[in-house]
Enzyme design. Sequence first.
Site, PDB file in Angstrom:
ATOM      1  N   GLY A  20       2.064  -6.083  11.402  1.00 35.86           N
ATOM      2  CA  GLY A  20       1.292  -7.002  10.772  1.00 35.86           C
ATOM      3  C   GLY A  20       1.675  -8.486  10.767  1.00 35.86           C
ATOM      4  N   LYS A  42       3.263   2.015  13.935  1.00 39.76           N
ATOM      5  CA  LYS A  42       2.934   3.461  14.268  1.00 39.76           C
ATOM      6  C   LYS A  42       1.768   3.504  15.329  1.00 39.76           C
ATOM      7  CE  LYS A  42      -0.202   4.396  10.046  1.00 39.76           C
ATOM      8  NZ  LYS A  42      -0.463   5.102   9.142  1.00 39.76           N
ATOM      9  N   ALA A  53      -8.535  -9.746  10.308  1.00 33.88           N
ATOM     10  CA  ALA A  53      -8.630 -11.093   9.225  1.00 33.88           C
ATOM     11  C   ALA A  53      -9.661 -11.902  10.005  1.00 33.88           C
ATOM     12  CB  ALA A  53      -7.253 -11.456   8.874  1.00 33.88           C
ATOM     13  N   GLN A  54     -10.516 -12.525   9.168  1.00 31.59           N
ATOM     14  CA  GLN A  54     -11.516 -13.309   9.576  1.00 31.59           C
ATOM     15  C   GLN A  54     -11.530 -14.726   9.129  1.00 31.59           C
ATOM     16  OE1 GLN A  54     -15.282 -11.810   9.025  1.00 31.59           O
ATOM     17  NE2 GLN A  54     -14.848  -9.852  10.103  1.00 31.59           N
ATOM     18  N   GLU A 124     -13.709 -20.999   0.845  1.00 31.74           N
ATOM     19  CA  GLU A 124     -14.159 -19.614   0.314  1.00 31.74           C
ATOM     20  C   GLU A 124     -14.095 -19.476  -1.160  1.00 31.74           C
ATOM     21  OE1 GLU A 124     -11.531 -17.068   2.234  1.00 31.74           O
ATOM     22  OE2 GLU A 124     -12.207 -17.619   4.259  1.00 31.74           O
ATOM     23  N   ASP A 221       1.411   4.393   3.456  1.00 38.60           N
ATOM     24  CA  ASP A 221       2.662   4.969   4.084  1.00 38.60           C
ATOM     25  C   ASP A 221       3.732   4.154   3.331  1.00 38.60           C
ATOM     26  OD1 ASP A 221       0.976   6.190   5.683  1.00 38.60           O
ATOM     27  OD2 ASP A 221       1.758   5.332   7.614  1.00 38.60           O
ATOM     28  N   HIS A 242     -14.313  -5.793  -1.270  1.00 36.28           N
ATOM     29  CA  HIS A 242     -14.882  -6.890  -0.589  1.00 36.28           C
ATOM     30  C   HIS A 242     -16.458  -6.940  -0.870  1.00 36.28           C
ATOM     31  CE1 HIS A 242     -16.181 -10.300   2.182  1.00 36.28           C
ATOM     32  NE2 HIS A 242     -14.676 -10.681   2.325  1.00 36.28           N
ATOM     33  N   ARG A 300     -14.121 -12.926  -5.968  1.00 36.26           N
ATOM     34  CA  ARG A 300     -14.508 -11.710  -5.305  1.00 36.26           C
ATOM     35  C   ARG A 300     -14.750 -10.493  -6.162  1.00 36.26           C
ATOM     36  NH1 ARG A 300     -10.885 -10.763   0.040  1.00 36.26           N
ATOM     37  NH2 ARG A 300     -11.950 -12.619   0.427  1.00 36.26           N
ATOM     38  N   HIS A 367     -11.091  -3.176   0.027  1.00 40.59           N
ATOM     39  CA  HIS A 367     -10.618  -4.069   1.214  1.00 40.59           C
ATOM     40  C   HIS A 367      -8.885  -4.487   0.802  1.00 40.59           C
ATOM     41  CE1 HIS A 367     -10.963  -7.808   3.665  1.00 40.59           C
ATOM     42  NE2 HIS A 367     -10.421  -8.592   2.547  1.00 40.59           N
ATOM     43  N   GLU A 391       1.122  -6.852   2.257  1.00 42.19           N
ATOM     44  CA  GLU A 391      -0.030  -6.171   1.456  1.00 42.19           C
ATOM     45  C   GLU A 391       0.743  -4.919   0.603  1.00 42.19           C
ATOM     46  OE1 GLU A 391      -3.761  -5.603   2.898  1.00 42.19           O
ATOM     47  OE2 GLU A 391      -4.299  -4.137   1.500  1.00 42.19           O
ATOM     48  N   ARG A 402      -7.209 -10.881  -5.970  1.00 42.77           N
ATOM     49  CA  ARG A 402      -6.730 -11.925  -5.115  1.00 42.77           C
ATOM     50  C   ARG A 402      -7.697 -12.884  -4.684  1.00 42.77           C
ATOM     51  NH1 ARG A 402      -6.989 -12.130   0.551  1.00 42.77           N
ATOM     52  NH2 ARG A 402      -7.756 -10.046   0.617  1.00 42.77           N
ATOM     53  N   SER A 407      -3.761 -13.762   1.359  1.00 40.56           N
ATOM     54  CA  SER A 407      -2.988 -12.438   1.674  1.00 40.56           C
ATOM     55  C   SER A 407      -2.314 -12.724   2.799  1.00 40.56           C
ATOM     56  CB  SER A 407      -3.916 -11.191   1.953  1.00 40.56           C
ATOM     57  OG  SER A 407      -3.076 -10.167   2.370  1.00 40.56           O
TER      58      SER A 407
HETATM   59  P1  FAD Z   1      -0.967  -5.076   8.231  1.00 38.96           P
HETATM   60  O1  FAD Z   1      -1.431  -6.319   8.874  1.00 38.96           O
HETATM   61  O2  FAD Z   1      -1.887  -4.110   7.534  1.00 38.96           O
HETATM   62  O3  FAD Z   1       0.087  -4.429   9.104  1.00 38.96           O
HETATM   63  C1  FAD Z   1       0.699  -3.229   8.712  1.00 38.96           C
HETATM   64  C2  FAD Z   1       1.465  -2.458   9.702  1.00 38.96           C
HETATM   65  O4  FAD Z   1       2.086  -1.764   9.395  1.00 38.96           O
HETATM   66  C3  FAD Z   1       0.647  -2.104  10.879  1.00 38.96           C
HETATM   67  O5  FAD Z   1       1.060  -2.472  12.322  1.00 38.96           O
HETATM   68  C4  FAD Z   1       0.527  -0.519  10.957  1.00 38.96           C
HETATM   69  O6  FAD Z   1       0.452  -0.024  11.934  1.00 38.96           O
HETATM   70  C5  FAD Z   1       1.838  -0.595  10.367  1.00 38.96           C
HETATM   71  N1  FAD Z   1       2.208   0.839   9.659  1.00 38.96           N
HETATM   72  C6  FAD Z   1       1.772   1.242   8.645  1.00 38.96           C
HETATM   73  N2  FAD Z   1       2.273   2.276   8.225  1.00 38.96           N
HETATM   74  C7  FAD Z   1       3.475   2.539   9.056  1.00 38.96           C
HETATM   75  C8  FAD Z   1       4.253   3.710   9.310  1.00 38.96           C
HETATM   76  N3  FAD Z   1       4.303   4.627   8.701  1.00 38.96           N
HETATM   77  N4  FAD Z   1       5.148   3.612  10.504  1.00 38.96           N
HETATM   78  C9  FAD Z   1       5.161   2.451  11.187  1.00 38.96           C
HETATM   79  N5  FAD Z   1       4.447   1.452  11.064  1.00 38.96           N
HETATM   80  C10 FAD Z   1       3.460   1.624  10.036  1.00 38.96           C
HETATM   81  N6  FAD Z   1      -6.368 -11.940   4.487  1.00 38.96           N
HETATM   82  C11 FAD Z   1      -6.270 -13.512   4.543  1.00 38.96           C
HETATM   83  O7  FAD Z   1      -5.550 -13.801   4.006  1.00 38.96           O
HETATM   84  N7  FAD Z   1      -7.443 -13.916   5.120  1.00 38.96           N
HETATM   85  C12 FAD Z   1      -8.388 -13.321   5.708  1.00 38.96           C
HETATM   86  O8  FAD Z   1      -9.251 -14.076   6.316  1.00 38.96           O
HETATM   87  C13 FAD Z   1      -8.711 -11.897   5.659  1.00 38.96           C
HETATM   88  N8  FAD Z   1      -9.411 -11.150   6.319  1.00 38.96           N
HETATM   89  C14 FAD Z   1      -9.618  -9.952   6.305  1.00 38.96           C
HETATM   90  C15 FAD Z   1     -10.467  -9.090   7.039  1.00 38.96           C
HETATM   91  C16 FAD Z   1     -10.398  -7.687   7.126  1.00 38.96           C
HETATM   92  C17 FAD Z   1     -11.537  -7.104   7.998  1.00 38.96           C
HETATM   93  C18 FAD Z   1      -9.440  -6.945   6.485  1.00 38.96           C
HETATM   94  C19 FAD Z   1      -9.157  -5.630   6.787  1.00 38.96           C
HETATM   95  C20 FAD Z   1      -8.405  -7.730   5.761  1.00 38.96           C
HETATM   96  C21 FAD Z   1      -8.412  -9.186   5.753  1.00 38.96           C
HETATM   97  N9  FAD Z   1      -7.647 -10.008   5.018  1.00 38.96           N
HETATM   98  C22 FAD Z   1      -7.675 -11.434   5.050  1.00 38.96           C
HETATM   99  C23 FAD Z   1      -6.345  -9.206   4.487  1.00 38.96           C
HETATM  100  C24 FAD Z   1      -5.135  -9.576   5.264  1.00 38.96           C
HETATM  101  O9  FAD Z   1      -5.666  -9.106   6.524  1.00 38.96           O
HETATM  102  C25 FAD Z   1      -4.091  -8.364   5.048  1.00 38.96           C
HETATM  103  O10 FAD Z   1      -3.820  -8.159   3.730  1.00 38.96           O
HETATM  104  C26 FAD Z   1      -2.903  -8.879   5.890  1.00 38.96           C
HETATM  105  O11 FAD Z   1      -2.895  -8.789   7.018  1.00 38.96           O
HETATM  106  C27 FAD Z   1      -1.789  -7.613   5.519  1.00 38.96           C
HETATM  107  O12 FAD Z   1      -0.787  -7.950   6.298  1.00 38.96           O
HETATM  108  P2  FAD Z   1       0.479  -7.091   6.402  1.00 38.96           P
HETATM  109  O13 FAD Z   1       1.487  -7.512   7.406  1.00 38.96           O
HETATM  110  O14 FAD Z   1       0.960  -6.758   5.071  1.00 38.96           O
HETATM  111  O15 FAD Z   1       0.171  -5.717   6.917  1.00 38.96           O
HETATM  112  C1  SIN Z   2     -12.996 -12.913   4.579  1.00 39.30           C
HETATM  113  O1  SIN Z   2     -13.048 -13.545   5.554  1.00 39.30           O
HETATM  114  O2  SIN Z   2     -14.039 -12.804   3.722  1.00 39.30           O
HETATM  115  C2  SIN Z   2     -11.889 -12.218   4.083  1.00 39.30           C
HETATM  116  C3  SIN Z   2     -10.913 -13.215   3.598  1.00 39.30           C
HETATM  117  C4  SIN Z   2      -9.960 -12.454   2.679  1.00 39.30           C
HETATM  118  O3  SIN Z   2      -9.839 -11.125   2.596  1.00 39.30           O
HETATM  119  O4  SIN Z   2      -8.914 -12.968   2.134  1.00 39.30           O
END
Ligand code: FAD
Ligand code: SIN
Length: 608
Positions: A20, A42, A53-54, A124, A221, A242, A300, A367, A391, A402, A407
């Site tokens: 991510g 994974k 993320a939107q 927002e 995980d 959410h 939220r 969410h 996250e 949050r 995020s």
């Molecule tokens: P993630 O992006 O979730 O990436 C985690 C990674 O770890 C993935 O590649 C996964 O495959 C990998 N992984 C997990 N377990 C394992 C394992 N055991 N072994 C190997 N790999 C593993 N936040 C905002 O700030 N703005 C937004 O507009 C927003 N919109 C959102 C909309 C949606 C629909 C969602 C679901 C979330 C949104 N969020 C938003 C929240 C935000 O997207 C996430 O909190 C953020 O992207 C998390 O990033 P990350 O790099 O920590 O983890």
């Molecule tokens: C959203 O676009 O509403 C998600 C934004 C967020 O989770 O921060």
Amino acid sequence: MSTPSTEPGTRRRLIVVGSGIAGLYAALLAADAGADVVLLSKGPLCESNTWYAQGGISAVLDEPAPGDTVAAHIADTLQAGAGHCNEEAVRLMCTEARRDIAGLERFGVVFDPGADGGPALGLEAAHSAPRILHAGGDATGAKVAAALIRAALARQADGSVALHTGANATALRQTDGRVNGVEFLQDGRTLTLHGDAVLLATGGAGQLFAQTTNPAVATADGLALAVRSGAAVADLEFFQFHPTCLVPGAGTPDPGTARGLDQDPLLISEAVRGEGAILVDGNGKRFMRAYHPGAELAPRDVVSRSIALHLAKLGDPNGHVYLDARIIEQTKGPGFLARRFPTLTQRTLDAGIDWTRELVPVAPAAHYWMGGVLTDLHARTTVPGLYAAGEVARTGVHGANRLASNSLLEGLVFGRRAVEHFLEGSPAGPSAPALPPRTGNRLASSAAGADVRATTALSGPPEPPHVPFPAALVGEPAASGAPVGSRLASDGRGGGGSAQFSRDALRRMMTAKAGVLRSGELLREAGDTLGRWAAVVRPGTVAPGADACLHEDRNLLLAAQLLVAAAQQRRESLGAHYRSDCPEDASGIREEFDPTYPNRPKVSVLHD
Ligand code: FAD
Ligand code: SIN
């Protein structure tokens, strides 16, 4: 593949788990600084919460920015967090935001331009000024992730990063308490990779609940791996729901109908409410103003809770409300929705809804987890050799709830800080962070010889991995008084009871008993069911064998136990943790149906 530890004189190796925003950005920075970087993911690289993320990324880029300041961003974040944030971490994140936005742009991310040639800024909920950078309208995550993936693939081609997909991390390797490797499953084999440090960037755990905005990879995980290796965790009772996830197939207003969300959940971005959309109930009545003066743009947690309470009041706890976006098209002109939200326009059409003319049925869905692996300002966990960012981490920036679009920013800032610390090369680092000012729960086993530590306090010497997890974590007497009904799983069953453990049963039970509305009684029932399942499944131990699903199931069960135990311990309502048997919260919300929530004025634009 079993890779030997780094030889003296060779580049130090950072193992990054997750693709991510936190993992990719950190991997790129570390590789460009000359580290030996191996990234495991994974699924395919694009499968992450980040991709979906939107709304965008919050950041104040210029100081002074027209109508906004970093101080206002800090104040909004602290206020949304219900007084539970780590202020130092918030200050740092908001102050350093511009640096990492510039970092993203260097890796090829292009944000949507505004009329003045600078980036367009969205509004927002609970932000006092428009400060959300977005890309592709409502496709920010996909645009950002795609650019980072392209940059990572280019570095893989020149040999500076090794990317392993389909590589499911199942355990952390430790020597003398220090993390120095990862075990993972790939192509049906268990492999080991050694390195100088591991950065967990594994994202969240939306799959704990029956209705979630998160993709299938969000199975807790990283949290489980960290806990099994003795890392401290914190704030696990705070899970954000959410408010506006599309309820597929809900059709026209029909307040008596309970619908499921678990088929192809579609989040309807908060940015849509930022552009002026409102929420109405099945009777067509706008209700949010009765719950909070900020109405649809209240924090939220308040909006989700208000929807749940309003539905309960209408006698339809499993129902849904409606998002009215037609008003945007009316005020901003025909075609605005399609231009500003192209993905959502298409996805709602795919679901049979023309949102320029029709209401969109929505309900809250799991969410984002504010809690996670306790880290300090350098993303160090309490276990030497182990960093966490994104996250999966609990930096304290989100407190009990949050602020929207903070995020992605957190993943950037703390992913970079992890790399900076790693590059400093302190032989002892990362080491245990000091206890942050705000403490959450100390969840120790009530069983003799507690084996898995889950506490905000410094953990002692790391626990050995592969220890059994206690069936009973924390006992709690049954709460008195009738609980407000929590949202049931989509089939109307509460889940749990005498059901045998399955992921499905776990998710339904968590939605029914540890969701938006909680009570001591519901949480006690949840704890009992989880304890019964845990006695059989033993989630404190690493699953044997090469079935990735079994690993995920155990991780989810362990995470659920920790979440419920934390929620049982926090008897008052605070932020996203709302107990109907104790609706008072630190910010003064008094009664579940009290329409006079105290006026929490929006932070006016402050001047540094
Ligand atoms: P993630 O992006 O979730 O990436 C985690 C990674 O770890 C993935 O590649 C996964 O495959 C990998 N992984 C997990 N377990 C394992 C394992 N055991 N072994 C190997 N790999 C593993 N936040 C905002 O700030 N703005 C937004 O507009 C927003 N919109 C959102 C909309 C949606 C629909 C969602 C679901 C979330 C949104 N969020 C938003 C929240 C935000 O997207 C996430 O909190 C953020 O992207 C998390 O990033 P990350 O790099 O920590 O983890
Ligand atoms: C959203 O676009 O509403 C998600 C934004 C967020 O989770 O921060």
